[in-house]
Scaffold this active site. Sequence first.
Site, PDB file in Angstrom:
ATOM      1  N   ASP A  29       6.142   0.770   6.840  1.00 35.58           N
ATOM      2  CA  ASP A  29       4.701   0.573   6.650  1.00 35.58           C
ATOM      3  C   ASP A  29       4.122   1.672   5.751  1.00 35.58           C
ATOM      4  O   ASP A  29       3.689   2.694   6.251  1.00 35.58           O
ATOM      5  CB  ASP A  29       4.007   0.567   8.007  1.00 35.58           C
ATOM      6  CG  ASP A  29       2.534   0.235   7.929  1.00 35.58           C
ATOM      7  OD1 ASP A  29       2.107  -0.373   6.935  1.00 35.58           O
ATOM      8  OD2 ASP A  29       1.807   0.587   8.876  1.00 35.58           O
ATOM      9  N   GLU A  61      -4.969   1.860   2.440  1.00 34.26           N
ATOM     10  CA  GLU A  61      -5.056   0.694   3.315  1.00 34.26           C
ATOM     11  C   GLU A  61      -5.203   1.112   4.767  1.00 34.26           C
ATOM     12  O   GLU A  61      -5.928   0.476   5.532  1.00 34.26           O
ATOM     13  CB  GLU A  61      -3.802  -0.176   3.146  1.00 34.26           C
ATOM     14  CG  GLU A  61      -3.854  -1.508   3.892  1.00 34.26           C
ATOM     15  CD  GLU A  61      -3.367  -1.432   5.330  1.00 34.26           C
ATOM     16  OE1 GLU A  61      -3.600  -2.391   6.082  1.00 34.26           O
ATOM     17  OE2 GLU A  61      -2.739  -0.418   5.702  1.00 34.26           O
ATOM     18  N   GLU A  62      -4.515   2.185   5.154  1.00 33.59           N
ATOM     19  CA  GLU A  62      -4.426   2.539   6.573  1.00 33.59           C
ATOM     20  C   GLU A  62      -5.757   2.955   7.193  1.00 33.59           C
ATOM     21  O   GLU A  62      -6.037   2.624   8.335  1.00 33.59           O
ATOM     22  CB  GLU A  62      -3.403   3.664   6.779  1.00 33.59           C
ATOM     23  CG  GLU A  62      -1.957   3.255   6.504  1.00 33.59           C
ATOM     24  CD  GLU A  62      -1.413   2.266   7.513  1.00 33.59           C
ATOM     25  OE1 GLU A  62      -2.167   1.820   8.396  1.00 33.59           O
ATOM     26  OE2 GLU A  62      -0.228   1.928   7.417  1.00 33.59           O
ATOM     27  N   HIS A 111       0.832  -1.215   0.000  1.00 37.09           N
ATOM     28  CA  HIS A 111       0.000   0.000   0.000  1.00 37.09           C
ATOM     29  C   HIS A 111       0.863   1.260   0.000  1.00 37.09           C
ATOM     30  O   HIS A 111       1.806   1.389   0.773  1.00 37.09           O
ATOM     31  CB  HIS A 111      -1.026   0.006   1.138  1.00 37.09           C
ATOM     32  CG  HIS A 111      -0.480   0.031   2.530  1.00 37.09           C
ATOM     33  ND1 HIS A 111      -0.157   1.186   3.192  1.00 37.09           N
ATOM     34  CD2 HIS A 111      -0.251  -0.979   3.409  1.00 37.09           C
ATOM     35  CE1 HIS A 111       0.246   0.909   4.418  1.00 37.09           C
ATOM     36  NE2 HIS A 111       0.210  -0.399   4.576  1.00 37.09           N
TER      37      HIS A 111
END
Length: 470
Positions: free
Chosen positions: A294, A328-329, A282
Amino acid sequence: MNKILIILFAFLSVSVYAQNDEATLKNIYKQSLTNGQSYAWLDYLSNEIGGRLSGSENAQKAIEYTKAELEKLGLDKVWLQEVMVPKWVRGEKEIGKIILNNENSTIKMDVNICALGGSTATSDKGLQAKVVEVKSFEELEALGEDKIKGKIVFFNGAMQADLINTFEAYGGCSKQRYAGAYEASKLGAVGVIVRSLNLRQDDFPHTGSMGYLDLPNDKRIPSAAISTNDADTLSKALAKDGNLEFYFKQSCQKYDDVLSYNVIGEITGSEFPDEYMLVGGHLDSWDLGDGAHDDGAGVVQSMEVLRLLKESGVKPKRSIRVVLFMNEENGLRGGRKYAEEAKEKNENHVFALESDSGGFTPRGFSFDCSDANLAQIEQWRSLFKPYLIHFFEKGYSGADIGPLKNDTIVLAGLRPDSQRYFDYHHASNDTFDAVNKRELELGAATMTSLVYLFDKYGVNQIKNIPQIKD
């Protein structure tokens, strides 16, 4: 005699295939470790662009950058897929204080907090109230409205340290972050402070997504994360003085959804162009750091898969796509949009691999697939043994590829060593310097190798039929 010849021929054929595969994997790892591009891409994403929260200017910059880099690879197709995403802005740096009211003085202790993603703001003056500590929703419910109303609820449930699988530890208490404000508000709380989801003791507050579910706007209360060190300080202070107060101020704001994009590149298959294999991560990240682990690592590793296939002279039989998912988060809009359009176009996705567990040393993969496909995967274990890749088990694949799940697709997730992942997850120290170049490149090569093998040997289209117990 004929049977002996057939068996010998089969044995020699398998040996030749194994030798060819060993040589191909060796070349893939060599290319990644000596001529890799993933680390340079991550350097730019992290240091030239930075945090890439959905709907932000930096997210758009990342879209434009990665699209341009994929075009440089000479892929058969590169395009953007439109997706509407939420837009939430943190605002000014948050302020948090423990307030001790003694007979002759007031002591204010500064603590490290950050607003949870999606939270509402406090008033311009901030919020100050007494604190009630709980470690679970069950404890909260047992206290009831009489003891919660008008107070700030402090969720101090820690990640379970004795679980070797740190993602299991994360999952065990992440609901306090996501639904803490919802549950506390129902009992009349005025605010929520949540212990950061981190196995290390440090001063970094870790953000992450939270939600109000069906709460009306006038019942929504501000929610913030507190660092693990300061969570312990607050807990000890409460044990000595149950009447202490907590003050915090945050100015975050939610706006209307905005247009964004998934970034997609494709190598069209030479024999089965209508069978699609996907690799991705992502592109969005939280805003506190630069999202290097991330999921900048997963993004550049996924891009590198297609580059390494080309550099290694592999001509895929099936169409290989890299998908850099947006959002995504705090919404999973990108993953859902991709699956929705794939279904509308009746695209046959046979395999999908996601990297969203950081750029640490790869240990293997977890698979969401049929038993028949897992048996096939087990035959490849020896090919990965020279690279110390040993983890091949059924399990979780990834959030963004999850919406593609059906009865026959193979979903896979790269599994790096996770022991230090949550030291950085969603925090301001998730920066480029926290990623080791060699570990990142090993992960990219490992992903490429699995894609190569699945493309070469195909996916078993047998459904995973549950066994009926007597």
